[in-house]
Write an enzyme that holds these catalytic residues in place. Structure first.
Site, PDB file in Angstrom:
ATOM      1  N   GLU A 342      -1.476 -77.277  15.200  1.00 36.24           N
ATOM      2  CA  GLU A 342      -0.582 -78.484  15.399  1.00 36.24           C
ATOM      3  C   GLU A 342      -0.278 -78.946  16.947  1.00 36.24           C
ATOM      4  O   GLU A 342       0.017 -77.764  17.722  1.00 36.24           O
ATOM      5  CB  GLU A 342       1.133 -78.105  15.100  1.00 36.24           C
ATOM      6  CG  GLU A 342       1.450 -77.909  13.557  1.00 36.24           C
ATOM      7  CD  GLU A 342       2.943 -77.742  13.374  1.00 36.24           C
ATOM      8  OE1 GLU A 342       3.183 -77.805  12.103  1.00 36.24           O
ATOM      9  OE2 GLU A 342       3.382 -77.350  14.198  1.00 36.24           O
ATOM     10  N   CYS A 343      -0.494 -80.025  17.188  1.00 38.03           N
ATOM     11  CA  CYS A 343      -0.414 -80.404  18.880  1.00 38.03           C
ATOM     12  C   CYS A 343      -1.309 -79.584  19.661  1.00 38.03           C
ATOM     13  O   CYS A 343      -2.430 -79.929  19.732  1.00 38.03           O
ATOM     14  CB  CYS A 343       1.160 -80.567  19.026  1.00 38.03           C
ATOM     15  SG  CYS A 343       1.314 -81.092  20.842  1.00 38.03           S
ATOM     16  N   ALA A 344      -0.796 -78.580  20.392  1.00 34.65           N
ATOM     17  CA  ALA A 344      -1.441 -77.492  21.082  1.00 34.65           C
ATOM     18  C   ALA A 344      -2.698 -77.219  20.372  1.00 34.65           C
ATOM     19  O   ALA A 344      -3.634 -76.842  20.996  1.00 34.65           O
ATOM     20  CB  ALA A 344      -0.598 -76.527  21.709  1.00 34.65           C
TER      21      ALA A 344
END
Length: 464
Positions: A342-344
């Protein structure tokens, strides 16, 4: 002595707007009450990951989020009771202004606001007011917040950033006339400024000793300026809840073989919901932590990997320099093991981040962007993956100042009504900018654990 259960003492710390000081007051309250020998359960309204880190540091137990958008209204009280097990009282920090909620067209105004969560928890509200630029007008402001929604009980006010004794006397006099209890007054204290970054406060995990010192100072400031006995009395006035505590074991089936699932942690990956790991454990997995800044190998036997949010762009050089772990992650993904990013996590799996090599699992170039992307999202899975079956609908949130090129693969992770396809599904990898609270969709954890259980033998280290 712990009251625990449905009669849990509790209160919500709110404010008329952002930047009034509610994080400092809430963290200080948690720390001051903990210093008194009480066990305090910390909670945060909304999807924010950073404030709960400070709360957790103050309380000595995880800060947990309460967000009707992410988990549904019906789960807010059960998740609250689950997180507050074994505590004497709970302190819930609000988000933005008291009545500010989601702006998504699918919900009514005020949905997922602090007021909404306070009503779901039947919890009294303490309003933190920035008094630095007002005197008697504070009474009109507080009166408006006290009467705007009959379903919200305003139990008292903490005056923040008070200038002088005379200023405090004027403020208290005005609020006495308005019939609203003043629970405390805190002077302007520049030395308690908390460092900020492009996504908000610097996470407590990154500041280590400095964060501990800040929390300790907040505890003393709040203990000196706030009537803690009055706060406790208010918290204990909350009526019993009718809900039962959330049970992760009731949400997921148990898989065979106890697969080992590694979850990225450490300073670069500080964003995650405690319930996600609890669901994986309830599904029969062994959850272990890996720090991509320091660990040169995935834990022996790793059969799945979860890489959540954080600030990899701040640590890009250090993450890139850990070549053995990057190779391990790439090898795990090449074997078809389930990897949820997720994201990072998406940035870490990319080919490069701000020009330095990352894991290369995805043929993606990621970089910092001047634009903040922030907001709630409703999404649907366009295809089967290790995380979701095709057609699965979820609610999540975006929160980043980076962009990925391309923004979606041949098989996207999600289809968003506002932005089209986004993210990547390839082999056992599911990578996206969308943050999800798995308690809102427990099937995600069950599906991921099942995929890990099917992987034979666990990880084989690429550099050995």
């Amino acid at each position: 002595m712990s009251r625990g259960g449905r009669g849990m003492a509790r209160l919500v710390v709110a404010a008329p707007s952002s930047n009034a000081g509610k994080t400092s007051v809430a963290t200080g309250l948690i720390a001051a009450l903990t210093h008194r020998g009480l066990t305090v359960s910390p909670h945060k309204v909304g999807p924010d990951y950073i404030d709960p880190g400070y709360h957790g540091l103050a309380a000595g137990r995880p800060g947990r989020n309460l967000d009707p958008w992410l988990v549904g209204e019906e789960r807010v009280a059960p998740l609250f009771l689950h997180g507050a097990r074994g505590s004497d009282l709970a302190v819930v920090e609000g988000v933005m202004g008291l009545f500010d909620g989601a702006t998504h067209p699918s919900v009514e105004p005020g949905f997922a606001s602090t007021a909404h969560v306070a009503a779901l928890l039947r919890a009294p509200v303490v309003l933190v007011v920035d008094a630095s630029s007002q005197a008697r007008s504070v009474a009109a402001l507080v009166h408006g917040f006290a009467t705007f929604d009959p379903g919200v009980r305003l139990g008292g006010v903490v005056l923040n950033r008070v200038g002088t004794d005379r200023h405090e006397a004027i403020l208290r006099g005005a609020l006495d006339a308005a019939g609203v209890p003043v629970l405390g007054a805190i002077r302007r204290l520049d030395q308690l400024h908390t460092p900020s970054r492009h996504l908000g406060l610097v996470p407590a995990a990154e500041r280590s000793a400095e964060a501990v010192a800040t929390v300790d100072r907040l505890a003393h400031v709040v203990a000196d300026g706030v009537d803690l006995d009055a706060v406790l009395a208010l918290a204990r006035s909350a009526p019993p809840l009718t809900a039962a505590p959330w049970e992760p074991a009731a949400e997921v089936p148990v898989v065979a073989g106890r697969p080992r699932i590694a979850v990225a942690g450490g300073p670069a990956f500080t964003f995650g919901y405690a319930e996600n790991a609890e669901l994986l454990e309830a599904a029969g997995a062994e959850v272990v932590t890996v720090d991509p800044l320091r660990d040169e190998a995935l834990p022996e036997g790793t059969a799945g990997l979860v890489v959540g949010g954080g600030f990899p762009e701040v640590y890009a050089a250090e993450l890139s320099a850990n070549e053995p772990l990057r190779a391990d992650v790439a090898a795990l993904a090449a074997r078809g093991a389930p990897v949820a990013a997720e994201c990072a996590g998406l940035l870490y799996l990319a080919r490069e981040l701000d020009g330095v090599p990352m894991c290369g699992v995805l043929d993606v170039a990621a970089a910092m962007s001047p634009r903040l992307t922030l907001g709630y999202r409703a999404a649907v899975a366009p295809a089967d993956s290790v995380l979701a079956a095709a057609g699965t609908r979820v609610r999540g949130h975006e929160f980043h100042r980076t962009h990925a090129e391309p923004g979606a693969g041949t098989t996207p992770a999600w289809q968003w009504s506002s932005a089209g396809p986004e993210g990547f599904v390839t082999g056992g990898v599911h990578a996206s900018y969308l943050h999800l609270h798995w308690a809102g969709s427990p099937g995600l954890a069950a599906r991921f654990a099942a995929a890990a259980a099917r992987l034979p033998q666990g990880v084989q280290h690429a550099h050995r």
